[in-house]
Write a protein that holds these residues in place. Structure first.
Motif, short mmCIF file in Angstrom:
data_model
loop_
_atom_site.label_atom_id
_atom_site.label_comp_id
_atom_site.label_asym_id
_atom_site.label_seq_id
_atom_site.Cartn_x
_atom_site.Cartn_y
_atom_site.Cartn_z
N UNK A 65 0.56 -0.85 -0.20
CA UNK A 65 0.34 -0.38 -0.16
C UNK A 65 1.35 0.83 -0.16
N UNK A 66 2.01 1.12 0.82
CA UNK A 66 2.92 2.12 0.71
C UNK A 66 2.93 2.21 -0.44
N UNK A 67 3.99 1.30 -1.22
CA UNK A 67 4.17 1.73 -2.16
C UNK A 67 3.56 2.13 -3.53
N UNK A 68 1.78 1.94 -3.07
CA UNK A 68 1.17 2.01 -3.93
C UNK A 68 0.78 3.76 -4.11
N UNK A 69 0.39 4.23 -2.76
CA UNK A 69 0.36 5.01 -2.42
C UNK A 69 1.13 6.00 -2.24
N UNK A 70 2.65 5.75 -2.21
CA UNK A 70 3.95 6.22 -2.00
C UNK A 70 4.27 7.12 -0.86
N UNK A 71 4.04 6.47 0.30
CA UNK A 71 3.40 6.59 1.67
C UNK A 71 4.96 6.44 1.83
N UNK A 72 5.69 7.30 2.97
CA UNK A 72 6.25 8.39 4.31
C UNK A 72 6.02 6.83 5.15
N UNK A 108 3.12 8.17 9.70
CA UNK A 108 2.73 9.28 9.41
C UNK A 108 1.55 9.15 9.40
N UNK A 109 0.38 8.90 9.66
CA UNK A 109 -1.69 8.65 9.36
C UNK A 109 -1.50 9.57 7.85
N UNK A 110 -1.07 7.97 7.29
CA UNK A 110 -1.59 8.38 5.74
C UNK A 110 -2.89 8.55 5.66
N UNK A 111 -4.15 9.52 4.52
CA UNK A 111 -4.91 9.97 5.05
C UNK A 111 -5.27 9.46 3.02
N UNK A 112 -5.09 9.14 1.50
CA UNK A 112 -4.93 8.41 1.06
C UNK A 112 -4.14 7.50 0.38
N UNK A 113 -5.28 6.94 -0.65
CA UNK A 113 -3.71 5.78 -1.47
C UNK A 113 -4.43 6.00 -3.02
N UNK A 114 -3.19 6.61 -3.94
CA UNK A 114 -3.83 7.27 -5.14
C UNK A 114 -3.81 5.66 -5.94
N UNK A 115 -4.63 5.76 -7.32
CA UNK A 115 -4.97 4.67 -7.49
C UNK A 115 -2.93 4.39 -8.06
N UNK A 116 -2.67 3.20 -8.91
CA UNK A 116 -2.05 2.27 -9.30
C UNK A 116 -2.07 0.88 -8.53
N UNK A 117 -0.64 0.41 -8.98
CA UNK A 117 -0.45 -1.00 -8.41
C UNK A 117 0.66 -0.63 -7.26
#
Lengths: 394, 148, 146
Positions: A79-86, A282-291
């Protein structure tokens, strides 16, 4: 002499999980093996499509009780890879600590079961006794003995306090003498040498053909380890070695696992000593579309998760590939040609985890004569150990 | 059915019908040095024909449900069924999956439920002790009314 | 090192690539044509010694997609090949001719999506029971099943 079939399973004392092997034997030799799985299939990939990212972390934790941190970790990394989450550095260190504790507990569990199959029940009781030390650590820092629920997208759920850190270090000090004892008990025992060396050999070519993973591959000299190849969590910040051996037999698989436990203790100690201060989420709020692809080194090998996100709060496809999915088919190569008495330990040597694999049989007794069952095999295996013991004493 | 004869040393047969392994490990853990239920004569047996109790773990899937029925038929009666863990009790997190249409208690008569994900070894032992106590107790028919 | 390696792979696969996307340093996604699959995988597996991780089947409500994941362990790079299969004719070449690791996953995709693999020795059920209803594919989108 006509070929006979020995069915093993699906419910048998060999492994805790249901799976079915059909051994085709000619006299003492195994001619062919059929692996039938499906008894543990729960349709988790489909269930995941109807759950949110936060819920899936709990769902994938229940793919397998022994890898109950590897799957969530691989999933959150996907999920972090798809959403570019730190992810904050402290959370990365805590992830490594939990993952390595899990490796120790899983390898101890395997060592115990391997001893059990060989009729070496002392080893079984010992290793499960010392496994409790690790479970106590888990209970202290996560609140549960199994199913720790530590991983979440963007960080971890619980912090390790100073008291928790001291507790882990103290407990590891208690564990180290036990590991020394196992090393001595398993690796210097002449009976185990006679019983396990040269049995169930997998060559490098077999590993490449089946794309086997983890300790199974490393015992055959294939040095793959996601922790080194694609360092996730805090593995690039500590120093440690990949354990590889050359022979690819059951003995080498045991050696790899025992030595890996030392590396794990080493990694945990280093992580605890250099644990950075700061946030754990890091409390992410969204996951961008993608793989998104996440893979981690579970105790049995690489655990792979792939998600397709459409930008909503749940994935539209979630693929899970557990290490045993690749390792179990290698049994076909390892068992054929060996004796029936060795079959049990070879089947157990890849540390198969059917819960993972399915996210497995019944004998078709129409034209095949049944000559024994799993109990019979287990007895055979134990008798062989006893025979060797007597011979060596002479 | 005379279940009184089962109150001394129970022999357990363990069936994992689609679990995540944790309950299985915790069940095995009961036998190892820290908990050691063998002291009380409880033993994990390898064959259903020797068993007094079937400990079922996991949410049952289609493929293992067929096997489970056969296993129960082969068991010597009286035989008690223990649902160990949340999945066996109520299918837990796997409820609604295409491969798990029926919960355990619609297929077998369950005598004891041990919830928990996974239940701690202490909980499993406490559950079995409860079961033994219940078998020892004379049947109280009016217990429910008395409570109200 | 990673960048150089990527260039080598891309130049080798150049003639087959329909689309290429690399969202991060160590991930690559390539879409290829259905008929090129065996050639590309042969190239990856035998010439570039990639490790086959697994394959993912996916139904995007219009057509089927299969993602083949490969890992280049020493170079820290995961490459995913995407092929699109029309819903009307769900047939694809089997990779089991190249390596045995594809045997199980192709059986799984066959029973979950109803995609046929040409050249697979035995497409029996892997996870679902033998008596599973013919034509009921649990991972197809629901409107398809109806």
């Amino acid at each position: 002499m006509p070929e006979k079939i020995i069915p093993i399973g699906p419910f048998h004392p060999l492994q805790e999980e249901p799976e079915f092997f059909k051994l085709v034997v000619d006299g003492e030799r195994v001619k062919d093996i059929e692996i039938d799985i499906g008894y543990n299939h729960r349709g988790i990939e489909k269930l995941a499509e109807g759950k949110t990212y936060d819920q899936i972390a709990f769902l994938v934790e229940r793919i397998c009780g022994i890898c109950s941190t590897s799957h969530p970790l691989a999933f959150v990394q996907a999920v972090e890879d798809a959403g570019k989450i730190e992810v904050p550095p402290r959370a990365l260190y805590i992830r490594s600590i939990i993952a390595e504790l899990e490796r120790i507990h899983s390898h101890l569990l395997w060592l115990g079961l391997a001893g059990h199959f060989l009729g070496y029940n002392t080893l079984f009781m010992w290793s499960w006794k010392y496994r409790e030390i690790v479970l106590d650590i888990f209970e202290e820092i996560t609140g549960n003995r199994n199913n720790y629920a530590m991983m979440k997208v963007g960080g971890v759920r619980r912090d390790i306090t100073d008291e928790g850190r001291d507790f882990i270090l103290d407990s590891l000090k208690k564990l180290l003498p036990a590991l020394d004892m196992f090393k001595g008990a398993a690796l210097d025992d002449p009976v185990l040498h006679a019983r396990l060396k040269g049995v169930g050999i997998l060559t490098k070519e077999d590993i490449m053909n089946y794309n086997a993973l983890g300790p199974t591959a490393r015992a055959s000299g294939v040095s793959i380890d996601v922790r080194k190849d694609e360092p996730y969590a805090a593995y690039d910040k500590v120093s440690w070695n990949i354990i590889t051996t050359k022979n690819g037999d059951v003995f080498d698989k045991a050696v790899v696992r025992i030595l890996e436990m030392y590396e794990s203790v080493n990694i945990i100690t280093q992580c605890l000593e250099s644990l950075p201060e700061g946030e754990i989420d890091s409390k992410p709020t969204e996951v961008k579309p993608g793989y998104g692809i996440g893979h981690v080194e579970a105790p049995r090998g690489e655990c792979f998760h792939f998600i397709i996100s459409d930008g909503t709060n749940s994935p539209i496809r979630h693929k899970i590939r557990a290490p045993s999915y690749m390792n179990v088919p290698t049994n076909k190569k390892a068992v054929i040609g060996e004796t029936v008495a060795d079959a049990t330990i070879i089947l157990a040597a890849v540390d198969p985890c059917y819960c993972c694999t399915e996210r497995m049989v019944v004998i078709d007794a129409k034209n095949n004569k049944q000559i024994g069952d799993a109990n019979y095999l287990l007895t055979l295996s134990r008798e062989k150990t006893k025979k060797l013991e007597k011979e060596l004493k002479r | 059915m005379n279940t009184k004869i089962l109150t001394k040393s129970l022999w357990l047969f363990h069936c994992s019908v689609g679990s995540c392994n944790n309950c299985d490990i915790e069940l095995l853990d009961c036998l190892t040095p820290r908990y050691d239920v063998e002291r009380f004569g409880m033993l994990l047996v390898g064959s259903i024909r020797h068993a007094d109790v079937i400990a079922v773990t996991g949410a049952m899937n289609i493929k293992s449900a067929e096997r489970m029925k056969k296993i129960y038929e082969q068991a010597p009666k009286p035989c008690l069924v223990v649902a160990c863990g949340t999945c066996a009790c109520s299918q837990g997190i796997f409820k609604g999956s295409y491969s798990m249409p029926t919960p355990l208690d619609e297929i077998l008569p369950v005598n004891l439920y041990i919830p928990g994900c996974p239940p701690r070894p202490e909980a499993i032992i406490a559950g079995i002790v409860n079961l033994i106590n219940r078998l020892n107790r004379p049947p109280k028919k009016k217990r429910l009314e008395a409570k109200i | 090192m990673n960048e150089d390696f990527k260039k080598i792979i891309l130049s080798k696969l150049n003639e087959f690539i329909k689309t290429y996307d690399s969202p991060s340093l160590n991930r690559g996604y390539i879409e290829i044509d259905l008929k090129d699959l065996i050639n590309v995988v042969d190239l990856l597996y035998n010439s570039l010694s990639a490790r086959f991780i697994t394959a993912t089947g996916f139904d995007n409500s219009k057509e089927f997609e299969i993602f083949y994941h490969f890992s280049f362990d020493s170079s820290n790079y995961v490459l995913t090949l995407k092929v699109v299969i029309p819903y009307e004719n769900p047939v694809i070449q089997s990779l089991s001719t190249l390596f045995d690791a594809a045997l199980w996953i192709e059986r799984e995709i066959h029973e979950f999506f109803g995609i046929n693999f040409i050249g697979h020795p035995d497409l029996a059920h892997l996870l679902l029971p033998e008596e599973w209803e013919e034509g009921n594919y649990p991972y197809r989108r629901e409107e398809r099943n109806a």
